[in-house]
Design an enzyme around this catalytic site. Sequence first.
Site, PDB file in Angstrom:
ATOM      1  N   HIS A 149     -31.196 -21.977 -14.440  1.00 40.94           N
ATOM      2  CA  HIS A 149     -30.369 -21.803 -15.639  1.00 40.94           C
ATOM      3  C   HIS A 149     -30.697 -20.445 -16.253  1.00 40.94           C
ATOM      4  CE1 HIS A 149     -28.869 -22.372 -19.718  1.00 40.94           C
ATOM      5  NE2 HIS A 149     -28.185 -23.406 -19.282  1.00 40.94           N
TER       6      HIS A 149
ATOM      7  N   CYS B  73     -24.144 -20.608 -16.487  1.00 40.81           N
ATOM      8  CA  CYS B  73     -23.871 -21.108 -17.840  1.00 40.81           C
ATOM      9  C   CYS B  73     -23.080 -20.051 -18.597  1.00 40.81           C
ATOM     10  CB  CYS B  73     -25.183 -21.436 -18.540  1.00 40.81           C
ATOM     11  SG  CYS B  73     -24.935 -21.963 -20.237  1.00 40.81           S
TER      12      CYS B  73
ATOM     13  N   HIS C 113     -22.116 -24.719 -16.134  1.00 38.70           N
ATOM     14  CA  HIS C 113     -22.092 -25.159 -17.533  1.00 38.70           C
ATOM     15  C   HIS C 113     -20.950 -24.400 -18.187  1.00 38.70           C
ATOM     16  CE1 HIS C 113     -26.614 -26.456 -17.988  1.00 38.70           C
ATOM     17  NE2 HIS C 113     -25.967 -27.157 -17.080  1.00 38.70           N
TER      18      HIS C 113
ATOM     19  N   ASP D  11     -20.400 -28.170 -22.039  1.00 38.01           N
ATOM     20  CA  ASP D  11     -21.735 -27.889 -22.554  1.00 38.01           C
ATOM     21  C   ASP D  11     -21.757 -28.211 -24.042  1.00 38.01           C
ATOM     22  OD1 ASP D  11     -24.345 -27.094 -22.430  1.00 38.01           O
ATOM     23  OD2 ASP D  11     -23.955 -25.055 -21.819  1.00 38.01           O
ATOM     24  N   HIS D  12     -22.661 -27.585 -24.762  1.00 37.88           N
ATOM     25  CA  HIS D  12     -22.804 -27.916 -26.179  1.00 37.88           C
ATOM     26  C   HIS D  12     -21.453 -28.105 -26.851  1.00 37.88           C
ATOM     27  CE1 HIS D  12     -26.757 -25.424 -26.153  1.00 37.88           C
ATOM     28  NE2 HIS D  12     -26.802 -26.485 -25.370  1.00 37.88           N
TER      29      HIS D  12
ATOM     30  N   TYR E  25     -25.163 -32.102 -28.421  1.00 33.67           N
ATOM     31  CA  TYR E  25     -24.915 -33.132 -27.406  1.00 33.67           C
ATOM     32  C   TYR E  25     -24.329 -34.430 -27.957  1.00 33.67           C
ATOM     33  CZ  TYR E  25     -26.942 -30.122 -23.928  1.00 33.67           C
ATOM     34  OH  TYR E  25     -27.150 -29.067 -23.063  1.00 33.67           O
TER      35      TYR E  25
HETATM   36  C1  DNO Z   1     -29.161 -26.349 -23.176  1.00 32.63           C
HETATM   37  C2  DNO Z   1     -29.414 -26.499 -21.749  1.00 32.63           C
HETATM   38  C3  DNO Z   1     -30.763 -25.966 -21.358  1.00 32.63           C
HETATM   39  C4  DNO Z   1     -31.038 -26.301 -19.911  1.00 32.63           C
HETATM   40  C5  DNO Z   1     -32.362 -25.838 -19.414  1.00 32.63           C
HETATM   41  C6  DNO Z   1     -32.416 -25.977 -17.917  1.00 32.63           C
HETATM   42  O1  DNO Z   1     -28.482 -27.116 -23.751  1.00 32.63           O
HETATM   43  O2  DNO Z   1     -28.406 -25.958 -21.018  1.00 32.63           O
HETATM   44  O3  DNO Z   1     -31.738 -26.533 -22.181  1.00 32.63           O
HETATM   45  O4  DNO Z   1     -31.009 -27.687 -19.754  1.00 32.63           O
HETATM   46  O5  DNO Z   1     -32.622 -24.533 -19.755  1.00 32.63           O
HETATM   47  O6  DNO Z   1     -33.734 -26.041 -17.522  1.00 32.63           O
END
Ligand code: DNO
Length: 348
Positions: free
Chosen positions: A198, A236, A263, A308-309, A322
Amino acid sequence: MMKMTFRWYGDHDPVTLDKIRQIPGMYGIVSSLHDIPAGEVWPEERIIEHKNKIEAAGLTFEVVESVPVHESIKIGAPDRDQYIDNYCTTLRRLAKNGVKVVCYNFMPVFDWMRSELNHKLPDGSEALIYVDEIAKTMNPLVADISLPAWENYDKDELKALLTKYQSVTEEDLWNNLKYFLEKVIKVCDEVKIKMAIHPDDPPWSIFGLPRIIVDETNLDRFLNLVPSVNNGLTLCSGSLGVNPKNNIPEMIRRYGDRIHFMHARNIKITGERCFEEAAHKSECGSLDMYEIIRALYDVGFDGYIRPDHGRMIWGETGQAGYGLFDRALGATYLNGLYEAVVKNNSEK
Ligand code: DNO
C-alpha cells in the site's frame, strides 16, 4: 472481470457481514486479524474461523488487509529474521486457506494520517481531512493523538521506537524493504500469494520519518527490487492522488498486471499538501473516477477493488472512514462505471 470487495474489521465492526452482503455486486471481504500484534504468527484455527464466518455470509475471503510488518524489519534490526520467518509462516497458512492477495505497507511507525477526522462539509456530512500546517504542529509524543490505523504504543514505547528511527535514512528503508521482499516473495512464488504494498498515506514524510512509496519514480524502483509478478501493488487512488503529479490512470496503465488490489476513492485537493476526502463521484473531488475505471478495464484488471474511506452521512457513527453508507454508495458507483465501460467497449 474486477472483483468488488468491502473492508470488514471483524466481530467488533458495527458494519456487519449481513449488511455488507446486501450491497449489490459484492464479491468478497477484505479483512485481517486485528488483535494479533505485528510480528506474531497467525494461528491457523483463527484464519479458518474468520474464513468460515465470512463464507457463511455468502462472501469470499481472498484478500487480507493487512499482515502488518514488524518495525524491526523496517528498521533492519538484528532480530528481523525471526519476524520475517513468522511473516512467511503466516503467508503459507493464508495461502493454504484460500487467500490470494496480501496487502501491507512499509510506513515507519504510523499508518495513514489526517489532521482532522470529523470535518463538517457544506452538505452536513463529515470527512477526514489533512491540512499540512496543522499536521506539522501535531506531536504524538506529547498530545494524545491516535488514528484508527495506528498501533497502540504507550508514550515510552513510542519514544524508544522513534529514537531507533533517528538513524534510518530513506536508503536504509529501501535496503530493508529489499531484504524483506527477497525472502517473502520466494515463499509467495511457491504458495501463489500476491503481495500488494500500500502506498504511503499521505505520500510524504510525516513526523520527520522517511516515506518511500510515494510516486512513480519510487514505484518503478519498488517493482524492480524483486521482479516477480507476486511483488505487486495496492494502487490506492486516494493516497497517491493527493500529489497532483501522480496521475492515477497513467499509473494503472503503466503498472498493469503488477496491480493486485485497487483502493478506489476520490479526494479533493484544497491547497499545497492539503486535501479533503470527498465522496467517490468524480465531480465531488479532484480525481476522474471514470478514467480510473476505464484504465483498469483497458489493462484487463481482474484483481480486487474496494471502495475506500467514506464520509459519515445520514447520522452514522463508527470507525473513521469505514462506515457503511458512503462506502456502499461508493461501491455501487464504481460498479456502475465499470458496467458502462464494459458495455461501451462491447458495442464497438
Ligand atoms: C487506510 C488503509 C490503510 C491500509 C494499510 C495497508 O484506510 O488503506 O490503513 O490498510 O496501510 O497496510
